[in-house]
Write a protein that holds these residues in place. Structure first.
Motif, PDB file in Angstrom:
ATOM      1  N   ASP A 559       0.801  -1.213   0.000  1.00  0.00           N
ATOM      2  CA  ASP A 559       0.000   0.000   0.000  1.00  0.00           C
ATOM      3  C   ASP A 559       0.838   1.269   0.000  1.00  0.00           C
ATOM      4  O   ASP A 559       0.412   2.302  -0.516  1.00  0.00           O
ATOM      5  N   ALA A 560       2.026   1.217   0.585  1.00  0.00           N
ATOM      6  CA  ALA A 560       2.850   2.421   0.712  1.00  0.00           C
ATOM      7  C   ALA A 560       4.311   2.063   0.503  1.00  0.00           C
ATOM      8  O   ALA A 560       4.697   0.893   0.450  1.00  0.00           O
ATOM      9  N   GLU A 561       5.125   3.090   0.407  1.00  0.00           N
ATOM     10  CA  GLU A 561       6.522   2.942   0.025  1.00  0.00           C
ATOM     11  C   GLU A 561       7.366   2.220   1.070  1.00  0.00           C
ATOM     12  O   GLU A 561       8.341   1.563   0.738  1.00  0.00           O
ATOM     13  N   ASP A 562       7.005   2.331   2.350  1.00  0.00           N
ATOM     14  CA  ASP A 562       7.878   1.780   3.393  1.00  0.00           C
ATOM     15  C   ASP A 562       8.002   0.269   3.312  1.00  0.00           C
ATOM     16  O   ASP A 562       8.968  -0.322   3.781  1.00  0.00           O
ATOM     17  N   GLY A 563       6.982  -0.393   2.692  1.00  0.00           N
ATOM     18  CA  GLY A 563       7.089  -1.811   2.391  1.00  0.00           C
ATOM     19  C   GLY A 563       7.190  -2.706   3.598  1.00  0.00           C
ATOM     20  O   GLY A 563       6.649  -2.438   4.662  1.00  0.00           O
ATOM     21  N   VAL A 564       7.926  -3.797   3.447  1.00  0.00           N
ATOM     22  CA  VAL A 564       8.050  -4.819   4.478  1.00  0.00           C
ATOM     23  C   VAL A 564       9.475  -4.797   5.016  1.00  0.00           C
ATOM     24  O   VAL A 564      10.413  -5.250   4.361  1.00  0.00           O
ATOM     25  N   GLY A 565       9.636  -4.237   6.192  1.00  0.00           N
ATOM     26  CA  GLY A 565      10.963  -4.175   6.807  1.00  0.00           C
ATOM     27  C   GLY A 565      11.278  -5.451   7.562  1.00  0.00           C
ATOM     28  O   GLY A 565      10.423  -6.310   7.783  1.00  0.00           O
ATOM     29  N   PRO A 566      12.520  -5.598   7.981  1.00  0.00           N
ATOM     30  CA  PRO A 566      12.917  -6.807   8.729  1.00  0.00           C
ATOM     31  C   PRO A 566      12.243  -6.863  10.091  1.00  0.00           C
ATOM     32  O   PRO A 566      11.975  -5.841  10.720  1.00  0.00           O
ATOM     33  N   GLY A 567      11.953  -8.067  10.523  1.00  0.00           N
ATOM     34  CA  GLY A 567      11.390  -8.263  11.848  1.00  0.00           C
ATOM     35  C   GLY A 567       9.887  -8.172  11.918  1.00  0.00           C
ATOM     36  O   GLY A 567       9.307  -8.428  12.981  1.00  0.00           O
ATOM     37  N   ARG A 568       9.241  -7.816  10.842  1.00  0.00           N
ATOM     38  CA  ARG A 568       7.777  -7.746  10.870  1.00  0.00           C
ATOM     39  C   ARG A 568       7.192  -9.145  10.750  1.00  0.00           C
ATOM     40  O   ARG A 568       7.588  -9.925   9.880  1.00  0.00           O
ATOM     41  N   VAL A 569       6.236  -9.446  11.611  1.00  0.00           N
ATOM     42  CA  VAL A 569       5.599 -10.761  11.601  1.00  0.00           C
ATOM     43  C   VAL A 569       4.379 -10.683  10.691  1.00  0.00           C
ATOM     44  O   VAL A 569       3.414  -9.977  10.972  1.00  0.00           O
ATOM     45  N   LEU A 570       4.420 -11.394   9.581  1.00  0.00           N
ATOM     46  CA  LEU A 570       3.434 -11.247   8.516  1.00  0.00           C
ATOM     47  C   LEU A 570       2.489 -12.440   8.442  1.00  0.00           C
ATOM     48  O   LEU A 570       2.802 -13.544   8.887  1.00  0.00           O
ATOM     49  N   SER A 571       1.327 -12.163   7.852  1.00  0.00           N
ATOM     50  CA  SER A 571       0.355 -13.224   7.584  1.00  0.00           C
ATOM     51  C   SER A 571      -0.500 -12.812   6.394  1.00  0.00           C
ATOM     52  O   SER A 571      -0.543 -11.641   6.007  1.00  0.00           O
ATOM     53  N   LEU A 572      -1.157 -13.797   5.794  1.00  0.00           N
ATOM     54  CA  LEU A 572      -2.081 -13.564   4.684  1.00  0.00           C
ATOM     55  C   LEU A 572      -3.489 -13.865   5.148  1.00  0.00           C
ATOM     56  O   LEU A 572      -3.730 -14.838   5.865  1.00  0.00           O
ATOM     57  N   LEU A 573      -4.438 -13.015   4.745  1.00  0.00           N
ATOM     58  CA  LEU A 573      -5.860 -13.228   5.024  1.00  0.00           C
ATOM     59  C   LEU A 573      -6.589 -13.345   3.699  1.00  0.00           C
ATOM     60  O   LEU A 573      -6.568 -12.414   2.886  1.00  0.00           O
ATOM     61  N   LEU A 574      -7.230 -14.471   3.454  1.00  0.00           N
ATOM     62  CA  LEU A 574      -7.979 -14.693   2.220  1.00  0.00           C
ATOM     63  C   LEU A 574      -9.328 -13.971   2.303  1.00  0.00           C
ATOM     64  O   LEU A 574     -10.071 -14.132   3.271  1.00  0.00           O
ATOM     65  N   LEU A 575      -9.620 -13.152   1.284  1.00  0.00           N
ATOM     66  CA  LEU A 575     -10.878 -12.401   1.282  1.00  0.00           C
ATOM     67  C   LEU A 575     -11.900 -12.956   0.305  1.00  0.00           C
ATOM     68  O   LEU A 575     -13.067 -13.132   0.634  1.00  0.00           O
ATOM     69  N   ALA A 576     -11.479 -13.189  -0.942  1.00  0.00           N
ATOM     70  CA  ALA A 576     -12.466 -13.475  -1.980  1.00  0.00           C
ATOM     71  C   ALA A 576     -11.830 -14.264  -3.104  1.00  0.00           C
ATOM     72  O   ALA A 576     -10.604 -14.374  -3.232  1.00  0.00           O
TER      73      ALA A 576
END
Length: 642
Positions: A559-576
């Motif tokens: 969504d924005a320029e800062d993106g995905v930095g190190p240490g961020r705990v990520l997940s995916l949510l299925l919508l449609a």
């Protein structure tokens, strides 16, 4: 002194004139009046199809035509430019009948050069028209002329008396304050002692702080009067238009709202729908870049390559009438079209007088017309004769509104939701839906399927420094946005899959401000999720970033320029998932969409970082089974999106 229209034309890369061209080379070109109004054979004209309705003598021979071009005759130069632009077109190709005569084809698209490459569609076409009066009079369009003001009054009165679709329901509403303009001195009035009366509303670009505005300190001074010569030019021009229309009052935000009183600002913002919906007309300073930039100036005629050319036509009785050829209308981008605040002003106004760079334009919900073009442009929006239901803003898909609005600019990012609040209020009244920081609860979860609308190599915009909306709202970013959910007319659709919104809470920035700025917001959802951990590897590609999920790959749009930095705990949510509507049958296409989330500290709290798509449409072919198996492996979990 340089005229205003000349400066504006040059700034936008156009040429400009107040006169019709005529020279010894084009003055003898003569059309048949009946042919000008007739439809030709269209784009695909062959030599053996040329007829009196599509064949105009431009020159007796090629040498004369080239001599005219070299002598700067714009008409012959414009048409003959195709000799240089198209490698397949040689001078010999212009001899369509063996006589050596250079012809022009008059088709339903306009006048173009005739040649023996029959099926080729060429772009250099000029509109040809008969003018009942002197066509030169239309070149110096002055929207402040008596004729323009008379036409404007006619548009307004005809609409008010004869267009049911343009009439809002009866209401005693009046703005809290208006400017009285039907006297020599302009002064601010409280409306409580005016009864139900007429007013115009001004839509314009501020272009910075206003030198003349109503504040707590100047409020009572403005009740006594505001010298006309103190008004910025655009505001003064609006006063002139209002007076010419015979409307006694005018509403201008800078003067009718106490600008340094937050309570007054909030109160008047809540009245914005009625201010524009019930105005006699909205005056749009479309061409003005700032309040000091006036809009009542003679326009002249704008063109790219060929100025309008004076010609003549033979009538059925053998007489001669004025004719002319000109480039088709230029659809210039206006400053007001990039201003976020003016989006709702135009959307809510049933009648708009728009002072564009090249002409004066009228638009209501029944009719569109203009003053200052070389050809009539009246357009009936409802020409079927069938009565239409009352106008409804909510007939427009909310995704269209968001996409159009998000393309526009704001001086203050904190106004992102505020500048759309009037439209949101009306939409709520018409639908009864619950508003959630730019989305509607009843549209979830598909309402979350938006992405930044980045074009080409345009840089991704950094996230705003200040909080203005929860991360799941499009209002949380500065980029234009696009919705993945297509229109109902499309065959391909989205439908929610394994995702349910359990609760939605939005706290407005102040009491009663549910359509204005927000202090916080959260969605509690239960859906299919996949934990990615904190060591996700991103492979950047032309469409975004690729993430491996098991044996499958999904494409992520941040969504924005800062993106995905190190240490961020990520997940995916299925919508449609996408599916294709095939009449009575329905086939699921291999396409899934969802959100990329990061943990936000507290338990189950997640913040949106972007969205993902997987195997959208048939272009991914046989990946469907593996894609479906990947998402069937997601676990149903509850998350709080903030």
């Amino acid at each position: 002194m340089e005229r205003h229209a000349e400066r504006k034309a040059r700034e936008l890369g156009y040429n400009h004139t107040y006169e019709l061209h005529s020279c010894q080379y084009c003055s003898w070109i003569v059309f048949d009046q009946a042919d000008v109004g007739a439809k030709g054979d269209g784009e695909h004209l062959f030599a053996d199809q040329l007829s009196s309705a599509s064949n105009v003598v431009l020159a007796d021979n090629l040498a004369d035509a080239l001599r005219a071009r070299d002598a700067n005759c714009p008409l012959l130069g414009y048409l003959l430019s195709e000799l240089m632009d198209d490698p397949e077109l040689s001078p010999a190709m212009l001899d369509v009948d063996g006589s050596g005569t250079v012809y022009g084809s008059l088709t339903d698209r306009g006048l173009k050069l005739s040649h023996r490459l029959g099926g080729m569609a060429l772009v250099n076409m000029l509109k040809v028209s008969i003018h009942s009066d002197d066509p030169a009079a239309s070149l110096d369009c002055d929207p402040a002329s008596p004729a323009a003001f008379e036409l404007s009054r006619s548009w307004v009165s005809t609409c008010a008396s004869s267009h049911p679709l343009c009439r809002p329901p009866p209401s005693p509403f009046m703005p809290t304050r208006v400017l009285q303009v039907n006297e020599q001195v302009v002064r601010l009035r409280e409306s409580f002692d005016l009864g139900k009366n007429q007013w115009c509303a001004l839509s314009y670009v501020w272009g910075g702080d206003q030198p003349v505005k109503t504040t707590k300190a100047s409020l009572h001074k403005h009740y006594n009067g505001i010298a006309f010569d103190r008004l910025p030019q655009a505001l003064g021009d609006a006063v002139r238009v209002c007076r010419a229309l015979g409307v006694p009052y005018l509403w201008i935000d800078a003067l009718c709202i106490v600008q340094d009183d937050p309570a007054d600002l909030r109160s008047e913002l809540s009245r914005m729908p009625e201010i524009y919906q019930y105005a006699t007309a909205t005056i749009s300073a479309a061409s003005s870049t700032k309040a000091d930039d006036g809009f009542l100036f003679p326009r002249g005629h704008w063109y790219r390559q060929c100025p309008p050319v004076r010609l003549q036509a033979v009538t059925e009785s053998g007489g001669r009438v004025a004719a002319f050829a000109y480039e088709k209308r230029l659809w210039e981008s206006e400053p007001i079209g990039w201003r976020a605040w003016t989006f709702q002003e135009h959307a809510l106004s049933p009648r708009v007088l728009s002072y564009r760079s090249t002409l004066l334009e009228w638009s209501c919900r029944t009719l569109a017309d203009s003053y200052g073009l070389l050809e009539p442009t009246t357009l009936l929006r409802n020409s079927s004769g069938v009565p239409e239901p009352p106008y409804s803003l909510s007939a427009t898909p909310w995704s269209d509104i968001v996409e159009g609005y998000s393309m526009r600019r704001l001086t203050f990012g904190s106004d992102k939701l505020r500048a759309l609040s009037a439209i949101a209020r009306v939409y709520h009244r018409e639908t009864g839906k619950k508003y959630l920081a730019g989305l509607w609860e009843e549209d979830l979860p598909l309402g979350l399927c938006w992405v930044p609308a980045m074009h080409g190599d345009s840089p991704r915009i950094p996230p705003p420094a200040e909080y203005r909306a929860p991360s799941w709202s499009w209002a949380s970013i500065d980029s234009p946005v696009a919705y993945l959910a297509p229109h109902p007319s499309d065959q391909n659709h989205l439908r929610a899959t394994r995702c349910e919104v359990l609760s939605a809470v939005v706290t407005p920035a102040y009491a009663g401000g549910e359509f204005d700025s927000v202090a916080s917001g959260s969605l509690t959802v239960r859906g299919a999720m996949k934990a990615l951990g904190s060591s996700v590897h991103l492979d950047w590609c032309s469409d975004g970033a690729e993430i491996r999920v098991g044996r499958h790959t999904v494409v992520v749009t941040l969504d924005a320029e800062d993106g995905v930095g190190p240490g961020r705990v990520l997940s995916l949510l299925l919508l449609a998932e996408f599916f294709e509507d095939q009449g009575e049958e329905e086939s699921v296409s291999p396409g899934y969409v969802g959100l990329l989330l990061e943990e936000a500290g507290q338990r189950d709290a997640r913040r949106r970082l972007g969205s993902f798509q997987c195997c959208r449409g048939a272009e991914f072919g046989e990946g469907h089974d593996r894609c479906r198996a990947t998402f069937e492996g997601f676990e149903d979990r509850t998350a709080i999106l903030i």
